[in-house]
Enzyme design. Structure first.
Site, PDB file in Angstrom:
ATOM      1  N   LYS A  22       0.886  -1.524  -0.039  1.00  0.00           N
ATOM      2  CA  LYS A  22      -0.189  -0.009   0.438  1.00  0.00           C
ATOM      3  C   LYS A  22       1.059   1.641   0.347  1.00  0.00           C
ATOM      4  CE  LYS A  22      -2.096   2.098   4.024  1.00  0.00           C
ATOM      5  NZ  LYS A  22      -1.267   3.057   4.302  1.00  0.00           N
ATOM      6  N   ASN A  23       1.470   1.842   1.354  1.00  0.00           N
ATOM      7  CA  ASN A  23       2.673   2.534   1.229  1.00  0.00           C
ATOM      8  C   ASN A  23       3.268   2.836   0.041  1.00  0.00           C
ATOM      9  OD1 ASN A  23       1.138   3.065   3.401  1.00  0.00           O
ATOM     10  ND2 ASN A  23       3.282   2.680   4.836  1.00  0.00           N
ATOM     11  N   CYS A 117      -5.344  13.317  13.013  1.00  0.00           N
ATOM     12  CA  CYS A 117      -5.662  11.915  13.009  1.00  0.00           C
ATOM     13  C   CYS A 117      -5.364  10.299  14.682  1.00  0.00           C
ATOM     14  CB  CYS A 117      -4.995  11.054  11.598  1.00  0.00           C
ATOM     15  SG  CYS A 117      -3.599  10.355  12.132  1.00  0.00           S
ATOM     16  N   ARG A 122       0.895  14.353  13.230  1.00  0.00           N
ATOM     17  CA  ARG A 122       1.117  14.213  12.243  1.00  0.00           C
ATOM     18  C   ARG A 122       1.723  15.744  11.386  1.00  0.00           C
ATOM     19  NH1 ARG A 122      -0.856   8.501  10.059  1.00  0.00           N
ATOM     20  NH2 ARG A 122       0.254   8.040   9.009  1.00  0.00           N
ATOM     21  N   ASP A 305       4.656   0.160  12.011  1.00  0.00           N
ATOM     22  CA  ASP A 305       3.161  -0.258  11.256  1.00  0.00           C
ATOM     23  C   ASP A 305       3.373  -1.471  11.427  1.00  0.00           C
ATOM     24  OD1 ASP A 305       2.703   1.915  10.450  1.00  0.00           O
ATOM     25  OD2 ASP A 305       3.043   1.275   8.106  1.00  0.00           O
ATOM     26  N   ARG A 397      -9.033  -0.162   4.072  1.00  0.00           N
ATOM     27  CA  ARG A 397      -7.648   0.579   3.997  1.00  0.00           C
ATOM     28  C   ARG A 397      -5.711  -0.741   3.296  1.00  0.00           C
ATOM     29  NH1 ARG A 397      -6.108   4.259   7.670  1.00  0.00           N
ATOM     30  NH2 ARG A 397      -4.968   4.604   6.252  1.00  0.00           N
TER      31      ARG A 397
HETATM   32  C1  UD1 Z   1       4.441   6.735   6.860  1.00  0.00           C
HETATM   33  C2  UD1 Z   1       3.523   5.772   6.414  1.00  0.00           C
HETATM   34  C3  UD1 Z   1       2.868   5.384   7.418  1.00  0.00           C
HETATM   35  C4  UD1 Z   1       3.977   4.692   8.610  1.00  0.00           C
HETATM   36  C5  UD1 Z   1       4.650   6.174   8.432  1.00  0.00           C
HETATM   37  C6  UD1 Z   1       6.175   5.634   9.621  1.00  0.00           C
HETATM   38  C7  UD1 Z   1       2.454   5.716   3.826  1.00  0.00           C
HETATM   39  C8  UD1 Z   1       1.636   6.275   3.185  1.00  0.00           C
HETATM   40  N1  UD1 Z   1       2.436   6.115   5.169  1.00  0.00           N
HETATM   41  O1  UD1 Z   1       3.887   7.698   6.901  1.00  0.00           O
HETATM   42  O2  UD1 Z   1       1.894   3.563   7.401  1.00  0.00           O
HETATM   43  O3  UD1 Z   1       3.532   4.289  10.248  1.00  0.00           O
HETATM   44  O4  UD1 Z   1       5.338   6.414   7.821  1.00  0.00           O
HETATM   45  O5  UD1 Z   1       7.101   4.680   8.879  1.00  0.00           O
HETATM   46  O6  UD1 Z   1       3.583   5.617   3.946  1.00  0.00           O
HETATM   47  N2  UD1 Z   1       6.562  14.647  11.109  1.00  0.00           N
HETATM   48  C9  UD1 Z   1       5.937  15.815  11.291  1.00  0.00           C
HETATM   49  N3  UD1 Z   1       6.712  16.836  10.775  1.00  0.00           N
HETATM   50  C10 UD1 Z   1       6.218  16.279   8.848  1.00  0.00           C
HETATM   51  C11 UD1 Z   1       6.178  14.813   8.394  1.00  0.00           C
HETATM   52  C12 UD1 Z   1       6.569  14.187   9.557  1.00  0.00           C
HETATM   53  O7  UD1 Z   1       6.780  16.203  12.709  1.00  0.00           O
HETATM   54  O8  UD1 Z   1       6.337  17.546   7.861  1.00  0.00           O
HETATM   55  C13 UD1 Z   1       6.654  13.666  12.398  1.00  0.00           C
HETATM   56  C14 UD1 Z   1       5.367  12.259  12.441  1.00  0.00           C
HETATM   57  O9  UD1 Z   1       4.679  13.560  12.951  1.00  0.00           O
HETATM   58  C15 UD1 Z   1       5.382  11.383  13.307  1.00  0.00           C
HETATM   59  C16 UD1 Z   1       7.103  11.019  12.070  1.00  0.00           C
HETATM   60  O10 UD1 Z   1       7.458  12.505  11.169  1.00  0.00           O
HETATM   61  O11 UD1 Z   1       5.674  11.793  14.250  1.00  0.00           O
HETATM   62  C17 UD1 Z   1       7.221  10.250  10.602  1.00  0.00           C
HETATM   63  O12 UD1 Z   1       6.080   9.801  10.277  1.00  0.00           O
HETATM   64  P1  UD1 Z   1       6.228  10.402   8.729  1.00  0.00           P
HETATM   65  O13 UD1 Z   1       7.507   9.110   7.929  1.00  0.00           O
HETATM   66  O14 UD1 Z   1       5.897  11.067   8.115  1.00  0.00           O
HETATM   67  O15 UD1 Z   1       4.395   9.587   8.665  1.00  0.00           O
HETATM   68  P2  UD1 Z   1       3.820   9.212   7.166  1.00  0.00           P
HETATM   69  O16 UD1 Z   1       5.160   9.521   6.174  1.00  0.00           O
HETATM   70  O17 UD1 Z   1       3.004   9.763   7.294  1.00  0.00           O
END
Ligand code: UD1
Length: 419
Positions: A22-23, A117, A122, A305, A397
């Site tokens: 999915k990711n 969420c 996030r 995950d 999902r």
């Molecule tokens: C992706 C995955 C999700 C997985 C996560 C961590 C997809 C579609 N989803 O989510 O399944 O659980 O990686 O491996 O690929 N953060 C910030 N600022 C930002 C971006 C992130 O503070 O601009 C923080 C987030 O709140 C979190 C951490 O960084 O604490 C990691 O998040 P991130 O790797 O961005 O998660 P996703 O990409 O949303």
């Protein structure tokens, strides 16, 4: 409302075919926005998030030429709307992935802010900071990120933390920027690597794939290509946990063991006998699992995950264990539900202490996120009596036909619909 009804049925035995990740599929579909030519994706998992991404792209004017089972041909040469609306973004945070490619190719993009969420706040500040460094003008108006740039300029960007979709957004944007972009502290998740490999097939110039420093030499345009989505390491890990809990011998086909080394090592520590080939994994479990400690971290360390599924395994393991969640601040929603099934888990802050019990007892449970729902299904496979898992739209999902795949190896699991 659809639910899953589960009854323990002893050991699991047989074969399961793993779907595409999915990711990886979500950013790959969004990469179609970078070219006027057709992107042909195979091994696409049939999931609700994939459908949502399809709807999002079609709403922007993309044409989906083929959506056969597991296959997509998508063409974005008729994009007439560069906006990702709240209605879709609120159901899938990964919608933010249209921001980078749309801005890079069409000079503007508007994406509804995803908001909070279930598993934490996030934010997307790293996505925006990176695009600004590449010369984009960004404003937040009426709950939308509005971004504009004649042409993005290459930049040196050091991300404050490892972010998966943040890296993917900036990587896609940089492929069409003028000059060189260096992304430091980039996520190394296999799904980022899969996206980078596809972008290279589309004509992008990317060095350092699979490392924390990505160097992208921007090109004028990208072209279409055919790409097969990397197998889903989280789906595979979930089924391995199921066998580690219920016992038995199962072979996972179309898997990618090289992308899940840490998870395989942890299962071995728990007492499973794991064997792997290029694209298969076998698990043989003939004992009650041993409790194992876990700390979630960015790849290649233990994935957040998989945290909930390992918590379910620890709940019935011999001994006690400690699980520390360092990625998301609120990712223990499965704990009270597991405790309602007889688990002995106490959680404080980002740490959970689990005292393994011999047996769980079935009841009605629900979870408000995808992997927490998967953890409750696993618990149901070994609990006495009947377990009903509610709100399974979260599961849909991210898991393709979970009841059929588990049913094929001997689980008693049925989708029921009561209105
Ligand atoms: C992706 C995955 C999700 C997985 C996560 C961590 C997809 C579609 N989803 O989510 O399944 O659980 O990686 O491996 O690929 N953060 C910030 N600022 C930002 C971006 C992130 O503070 O601009 C923080 C987030 O709140 C979190 C951490 O960084 O604490 C990691 O998040 P991130 O790797 O961005 O998660 P996703 O990409 O949303």
């Amino acid at each position: 409302m659809e639910k899953l009804k589960i009854r323990a049925n002893g050991a699991l035995n047989g074969e399961i075919t793993i779907s595409g990740a999915k990711n990886a599929a979500l950013p790959l579909l969004c990469a179609s926005l970078l070219t006027s030519e057709t992107l042909h994706l195979t091994n696409v998992p049939m999931l609700r998030d994939v459908k949502t991404t399809q709807k999002l792209l079609q709403g922007m004017g993309a044409r989906v030429l083929t959506d056969n089972i597991h296959e997509f041909e998508i063409n974005c040469n008729s994009i007439n709307n560069t906006c990702a609306p709240y209605d879709l973004v609120k159901t899938m945070r990964a919608s933010i992935l249209v921001l980078g490619p749309t801005l890079a190719h069409f000079g503007e993009a508007q994406v509804s802010l995803p908001g909070g969420c279930a598993i934490g706040s996030r934010p997307v500040d790293q996505h925006l900071k990176g695009l600004e460094a590449m010369g984009a003008e960004i404003s937040i108006e009426h709950g939308y990120v509005k971004a504009r740039a004649q042409r993005l300029q290459g930049a040196h960007i050091v991300m404050d933390m490892v972010t998966v979709t943040g890296t993917e957004n900036l990587l896609m944007a940089a492929t069409l920027a003028s000059g060189t972009t260096v992304l430091e502290n980039a996520a190394m998740e296999p799904e980022v690597t899969d996206l980078a490999n596809c972008l290279v097939k589309m004509g992008a110039n990317i060095q350092g794939i699979g490392t924390p420093t990505l160097t992208i030499q921007g090109v004028e345009k990208l072209h279409g290509c055919t790409h097969s989505v990397v197998p889903d390491r989280i789906e595979a890990g979930t089924f391995l946990c199921a066998v580690a809990m219920a016992g038995g011998k199962v072979v996972l086909k179309n898997a990618a063991p090289k992308t899940m080394q840490t998870v395989l090592e942890k299962l071995t520590e728990a007492g499973a006998i794991i064997e792997t080939g290029e694209n298969w994994i076998s698990i043989d479990m003939q004992q009650r699992p041993k409790a194992i400690d876990i700390r979630t971290l960015p790849y290649p360390a233990f994935p957040t995950d998989m945290q909930a599924q390992f918590m379910a395994m620890n709940a019935i393991a011999t001994g006690s264990s400690k699980v520390v969640e360092t990625i998301f601040e609120n990712r223990f929603m499965h704990v009270p539900e597991l405790n309602r099934m007889g688990a002995r888990i106490s959680a404080e802050g980002n740490t959970a202490i689990i005292q393994g019990v011999e047996e769980l007892s079935g009841t009605t449970v629900m979870a408000t996120d995808l992997r927490a729902s998967a953890c409750l299904v696993l618990a149901g496979l070994v609990a006495s009596g009947e377990t009903i898992v509610e709100r399974i739209y979260h599961l849909d999902r991210g898991y393709e036909n979970i009841e059929q795949k588990l049913g094929n190896v001997g689980a008693i699991i049925e989708r029921i619909n009561d209105h």
